[in-house]
Every structure is written in structure tokens, then in C-alpha cells.
Design an enzyme around this catalytic site. Structure first.
Site, PDB file in Angstrom:
ATOM      1  N   HIS A 101       0.829  -1.213   0.000  1.00  0.00           N
ATOM      2  CA  HIS A 101       0.000   0.000   0.000  1.00  0.00           C
ATOM      3  C   HIS A 101       0.857   1.255   0.000  1.00  0.00           C
ATOM      4  O   HIS A 101       2.046   1.224   0.314  1.00  0.00           O
ATOM      5  CB  HIS A 101      -0.930   0.028   1.220  1.00  0.00           C
ATOM      6  CG  HIS A 101      -0.206   0.140   2.535  1.00  0.00           C
ATOM      7  ND1 HIS A 101       0.485  -0.906   3.103  1.00  0.00           N
ATOM      8  CD2 HIS A 101      -0.056   1.184   3.384  1.00  0.00           C
ATOM      9  CE1 HIS A 101       1.017  -0.521   4.245  1.00  0.00           C
ATOM     10  NE2 HIS A 101       0.720   0.751   4.438  1.00  0.00           N
ATOM     11  N   ASP A 103       0.502   4.954   1.866  1.00  0.00           N
ATOM     12  CA  ASP A 103      -0.281   5.398   3.029  1.00  0.00           C
ATOM     13  C   ASP A 103      -1.399   6.374   2.651  1.00  0.00           C
ATOM     14  O   ASP A 103      -1.180   7.333   1.911  1.00  0.00           O
ATOM     15  CB  ASP A 103       0.634   6.047   4.070  1.00  0.00           C
ATOM     16  CG  ASP A 103       1.476   5.002   4.794  1.00  0.00           C
ATOM     17  OD1 ASP A 103       1.003   3.868   4.969  1.00  0.00           O
ATOM     18  OD2 ASP A 103       2.622   5.325   5.173  1.00  0.00           O
ATOM     19  N   HIS A 259       4.657   0.202   0.185  1.00  0.00           N
ATOM     20  CA  HIS A 259       5.405  -0.609   1.160  1.00  0.00           C
ATOM     21  C   HIS A 259       4.522  -1.720   1.723  1.00  0.00           C
ATOM     22  O   HIS A 259       3.295  -1.706   1.546  1.00  0.00           O
ATOM     23  CB  HIS A 259       5.990   0.277   2.262  1.00  0.00           C
ATOM     24  CG  HIS A 259       4.970   1.065   3.013  1.00  0.00           C
ATOM     25  ND1 HIS A 259       4.407   2.220   2.523  1.00  0.00           N
ATOM     26  CD2 HIS A 259       4.378   0.857   4.226  1.00  0.00           C
ATOM     27  CE1 HIS A 259       3.533   2.703   3.376  1.00  0.00           C
ATOM     28  NE2 HIS A 259       3.485   1.882   4.423  1.00  0.00           N
ATOM     29  N   ARG A 274       4.779   6.096  14.439  1.00  0.00           N
ATOM     30  CA  ARG A 274       4.631   6.547  13.054  1.00  0.00           C
ATOM     31  C   ARG A 274       4.051   7.959  12.989  1.00  0.00           C
ATOM     32  O   ARG A 274       3.073   8.263  13.670  1.00  0.00           O
ATOM     33  CB  ARG A 274       3.702   5.580  12.319  1.00  0.00           C
ATOM     34  CG  ARG A 274       3.552   5.883  10.844  1.00  0.00           C
ATOM     35  CD  ARG A 274       2.690   4.828  10.187  1.00  0.00           C
ATOM     36  NE  ARG A 274       1.300   5.256  10.229  1.00  0.00           N
ATOM     37  CZ  ARG A 274       0.422   5.028   9.255  1.00  0.00           C
ATOM     38  NH1 ARG A 274       0.786   4.357   8.180  1.00  0.00           N
ATOM     39  NH2 ARG A 274      -0.820   5.426   9.362  1.00  0.00           N
TER      40      ARG A 274
HETATM   41  C1  SIN Z   1       2.826   1.141   7.680  1.00  0.00           C
HETATM   42  O1  SIN Z   1       2.235   0.455   6.858  1.00  0.00           O
HETATM   43  O2  SIN Z   1       2.776   2.366   7.638  1.00  0.00           O
HETATM   44  C2  SIN Z   1       3.655   0.462   8.743  1.00  0.00           C
HETATM   45  C3  SIN Z   1       4.782  -0.301   8.166  1.00  0.00           C
HETATM   46  C4  SIN Z   1       5.532  -1.109   9.188  1.00  0.00           C
HETATM   47  O3  SIN Z   1       5.116  -1.213  10.333  1.00  0.00           O
HETATM   48  O4  SIN Z   1       6.570  -1.664   8.820  1.00  0.00           O
END
Ligand code: SIN
Length: 283
Positions: A101, A103, A259, A274
Site C-alpha cells: 500500500h 499510506d 510498502h 509513526r
Molecule cells: C505502515 O504500513 O505504515 C507500517 C509499516 C511497518 O510497520 O513496517
């Protein structure tokens, strides 16, 4: 680009680079800040090892990239609402972000970047994969480019969540307490090929987690091409893999990457903070 205030060590031929010689807990000169930003544009995902970042400093570093966003589905920390705690406990079986995805692609103005900081990571596992969506677009045939160049797609926050996103988040023991009371499904239409506002480069903007259908087409009609583009975009040559350590901060550009958080550490704990950065409307 030549960097003389920081060291930049590429991770793979596709994307990703380690930035060395910077202590993010200290104030940074304008030259260092501008070279970090250049490395972010050049390498799409940059990371810094062995950093000590209190939540307030994490948000301050995020401000160098833009305005920190408030995530629509989870409450942030009381002391820093821009920070979401991503916790997978020893008991959890699902993880957050375990699907390709970009974000918040379901927002009208999706977040342009993300800063993810590792507090606790398993001894092995819990890596994050990234894919270069410029490369994915550039590798398509001229015929396919011509076909998708004018397409618009709907991106939906619930596509990959069986029973809805709220149900998905509730499965995470360590995060369900952070859910916001009222959870809406968000959906936004965006071009399938977008132009990066800073680099002027074109990239593919579809992903398996959120891209639901093309505008004016049904989901069934759209699915074969969306599936093709999503699989094409994540072939190994376009990707890198980040192995986390406590104290690693990664910063990635959601406008030209996607990612995937790998869920391969059952029985172990992983704790990340995050912050995402507000973006503009893709065009
Ligand atoms: C996310 O998808 O923003 C988190 C990625 C992760 O925890 O590695």
C-alpha cells in the site's frame, strides 16, 4: 547529487539509502536539512540508524518534510497526537500494514511521506519492503502507458479488510484501545499515473490494499488490470527490504513508493511510532 554534509549509502539498485553522519536528536544545519531532503527525493526511502528520538523530536523532524497529519482511524499519543503507536504483541496474529500500500491513498490529499521509528523489534523478522513506483511506471510498454495514462481509480480504506477496517484493527490486541470511536470508510479518486510535484517524474499510483476500481467501471471489470499493475509494480527488481533495529528511523515518499510490513515474527513483539506528512491532491 554530491552530498558533502551527510553520507548516503544506497541500499539496492531500485530505492532506499542509509543516511550516515547525522544525529537527529541535535539541531541540524540548513545544509544538512537540505541534503537530507535531496536524499529523500533521490532515494525515495531513507533511513537513519541508532537514533534516540523522543516523540516531540520525532514530530519536529517530521516538520522538516511538511505538516504532520492526524491519522483518521487511530488516536495518537496524548502528548503528541500526530504519533500513532503501531504495536504487535506476542499474542497478535495479524499486523498493521501487512499488504502492499501507499499510506492513506483513500484520502483526497493522501499523506506525502511517512516517518516510522523503531522502538522494539524482533531478533529476526518484521522487515518492511518498499517498491519504486517510478520504475514500475517506466517499465510498462508504450501501449500500456497510453492505455492507463488517462485513467482514474477509486481508492478505498476498507478494500483489504474483511469485515471492514475497524474489524481489522480490533484484531490487534495492542492497538484496539487506540481506535477512534467513529470509524468511517474513506474513498477518493486519483489518477492511476501521477506526477511528482517536486521531481516532475511520473509514477504508477495503484496498490493492492486500496485501489478498488477504475472510475466509471465496475469492480469486476477493473480487477484484472488492477491486479496486473499491482503485481507488476512489486517485482523484486523494483524493491528493497529494510531490516529494522531499535533506533532506526525510516522516511519514505508515498507519492512514488508503496510498502509492505512483513508478518513473520509470530510470538514476538514489535513497537513502532509513526508520523505521516500531509500531501496535496495527486495529479
Ligand atoms: C505502515 O504500513 O505504515 C507500517 C509499516 C511497518 O510497520 O513496517
Amino acid at each position: 547529487m554530491t552530498y558533502d554534509a551527510i553520507e548516503v549509502v544506497p541500499l539496492t539498485g531500485a530505492l532506499g539509502a542509509e543516511v550516515r553522519g547525522v544525529d537527529l536528536s541535535q539541531s541540524l544545519s540548513n545544509r544538512v536539512k537540505s541534503q537530507i531532503h535531496q536524499a529523500f527525493l533521490d532515494h525515495l526511502m531513507i533511513f537513519f540508524r541508532d537514533q534516540t528520538l523522543e516523540p516531540e523530536r520525532h514530530v519536529e523532524i517530521a516538520r522538516q518534510f511538511g505538516k504532520p497529519a492526524i491519522y483518521p482511524f487511530l488516536k495518537g499519543l496524548d502528548s503528541a497526537p500526530e504519533i500513532n503507536v503501531l504495536l504487535k504483541t506476542e499474542a497478535d496474529t495479524v499486523n498493521f500494514g501487512g499488504v502492499w500500500h501507499s499510506d492513506t491513498a483513500y484520502k483526497d490529499c493522501p499523506d506525502m511521506g511517512t516517518l516510522l521509528y523503531a522502538h522494539e523489534v524482533p531478533l529476526a523478522g518484521g522487515d518492511t519492503l518498499f517498491a519504486n513506483m517510478y520504475m514500475a511506471y517506466e517499465a510498462l510498454s508504450d501501449g500500456m502507458k497510453a492505455m492507463i495514462d488517462g485513467l482514474v481509480a477509486a481508492n478505498n480504506s476498507d478494500k483489504s479488510y474483511i469485515g471492514g477496517r475497524a474489524a481489522g484493527l480490533r484484531k490487534l490486541e495492542g492497538m484496539k484501545g487506540d481506535m477512534k470511536d467513529r470509524i468511517d470508510t474513506l474513498e477518493a479518486e486519483h489518477p492511476v499515473v501521477r506526477t511528482h510535484p517536486e521531481t516532475g517524474r511520473r509514477s504508477l499510483y495503484v496498490n493492492a490494499a486500496h485501489t478498488l476500481r477504475f472510475k466509471d467501471m465496475t469492480q469486476e471489470e477493473s480487477k484484472p488490470l488492477i491486479d496486473y499493475l499491482c503485481a507488476h509494480a512489486v517485482q523484486p527488481e523494483f524493491t528493497c527490504r529494510l531490516r529494522w533495529q531499535p533506533g532506526t528511523l525510516a522516511v519514505w515518499d508515498n507519492r512514488c513508493t508503496q510498502h509492505f510490513a512483513v508478518n513473520d515474527y509470530s510470538g514476538h513483539r514489535r513497537l513502532m511510532h509513526r508520523v505521516t506528512i500531509e500531501g496535496d491532491r495527486p495529479h
